[in-house]
Design a protein around this motif. Structure first.
Motif, short mmCIF file in Angstrom:
data_model
loop_
_atom_site.label_atom_id
_atom_site.label_comp_id
_atom_site.label_asym_id
_atom_site.label_seq_id
_atom_site.Cartn_x
_atom_site.Cartn_y
_atom_site.Cartn_z
N CYS A 30 0.88 -1.25 0.15
CA CYS A 30 0.07 0.10 0.07
C CYS A 30 0.86 1.16 0.05
CB CYS A 30 -0.79 -0.02 1.10
SG CYS A 30 -1.73 1.41 1.69
N PRO A 31 0.32 2.29 -0.50
CA PRO A 31 1.07 3.55 -0.39
C PRO A 31 1.22 4.21 0.76
CG PRO A 31 -0.58 3.77 -2.13
CD PRO A 31 -0.68 2.39 -1.39
N GLN A 32 0.42 3.52 1.78
CA GLN A 32 0.81 3.78 2.91
C GLN A 32 1.85 2.94 3.81
OE1 GLN A 32 -0.61 6.89 4.20
NE2 GLN A 32 -1.64 6.79 2.11
N GLY A 33 2.35 2.04 3.14
CA GLY A 33 3.35 1.21 3.74
C GLY A 33 2.76 -0.22 4.10
N HIS A 34 1.46 -0.40 4.06
CA HIS A 34 0.81 -1.64 4.74
C HIS A 34 1.15 -2.77 3.43
CE1 HIS A 34 -1.94 1.47 6.33
NE2 HIS A 34 -1.06 1.41 7.35
N GLU A 35 1.21 -3.85 4.15
CA GLU A 35 1.54 -5.03 3.19
C GLU A 35 0.32 -6.21 3.30
OE1 GLU A 35 5.22 -6.99 4.64
OE2 GLU A 35 6.02 -5.19 4.16
N ASP A 36 -0.78 -5.80 3.85
CA ASP A 36 -1.79 -6.67 3.99
C ASP A 36 -2.92 -6.20 2.76
OD1 ASP A 36 -3.68 -8.50 4.37
OD2 ASP A 36 -4.30 -7.68 6.15
N THR A 37 -2.53 -6.52 1.40
CA THR A 37 -3.29 -5.94 0.52
C THR A 37 -3.85 -7.20 -0.45
OG1 THR A 37 -1.36 -5.95 -1.01
CG2 THR A 37 -1.77 -3.97 0.16
N VAL A 38 -4.98 -6.79 -0.99
CA VAL A 38 -5.49 -7.90 -1.99
C VAL A 38 -5.69 -7.43 -3.47
CG1 VAL A 38 -6.86 -9.21 -0.09
CG2 VAL A 38 -7.88 -7.04 -1.22
N LYS A 39 -5.40 -8.26 -4.19
CA LYS A 39 -5.66 -7.69 -5.74
C LYS A 39 -7.08 -7.95 -6.39
CE LYS A 39 -3.69 -10.22 -8.93
NZ LYS A 39 -4.68 -10.67 -10.26
N LEU A 40 -7.45 -6.81 -6.71
CA LEU A 40 -9.06 -6.71 -7.30
C LEU A 40 -9.22 -7.01 -8.55
CD1 LEU A 40 -9.79 -3.16 -5.89
CD2 LEU A 40 -10.25 -5.54 -4.62
N LEU A 41 -10.25 -7.85 -8.72
CA LEU A 41 -10.39 -8.41 -10.17
C LEU A 41 -10.88 -7.18 -11.08
CD1 LEU A 41 -11.86 -11.81 -9.51
CD2 LEU A 41 -9.48 -11.22 -10.38
N SER A 42 -10.40 -6.71 -12.00
CA SER A 42 -10.81 -5.74 -12.78
C SER A 42 -11.48 -6.27 -14.07
CB SER A 42 -9.46 -4.73 -13.43
OG SER A 42 -8.61 -5.65 -13.94
N ALA A 43 -11.94 -5.56 -15.30
CA ALA A 43 -12.57 -5.93 -16.32
C ALA A 43 -11.56 -6.80 -17.09
CB ALA A 43 -12.83 -4.69 -17.03
#
Ligand SMILES: [Zn+2]
Length: 72
Positions: A30-43
């Motif tokens: 994350c730009p805030q430095g967090h590592e707990d991210t999930v990838k979103l499904l786009s089109a």
């Protein structure tokens, strides 16, 4: 280069990254430095499951006229 959307589960922010497809599943920070991210499904991931044409018709083989003894 494909673009991937991510969402941070720590702060709820969504952000996008451009990266190679080979790195699509790499963890994003994350730009805030967090590592707990999930990838979103786009089109990109749209499948044509709703527009199936059905199974192709196939005529039975080997059951011609002579099979029933009508031409003997
Ligand atoms: Zn965050």
């Amino acid at each position: 280069m494909p673009r991937y959307d991510f969402r941070c589960r720590s702060c709820g922010a969504t952000f996008e990254l451009r990266r190679q497809m080979a790195q699509a599943n790499d963890p994003a920070v994350c730009p805030q430095g967090h590592e707990d991210t999930v990838k979103l499904l786009s089109a990109v991931a749209v499948t044509g499951a709703a527009s199936g044409g059905g199974a192709p018709q196939q005529a039975p083989s080997g059951g011609g006229c002579c099979g029933g003894g009508c031409c003997g």
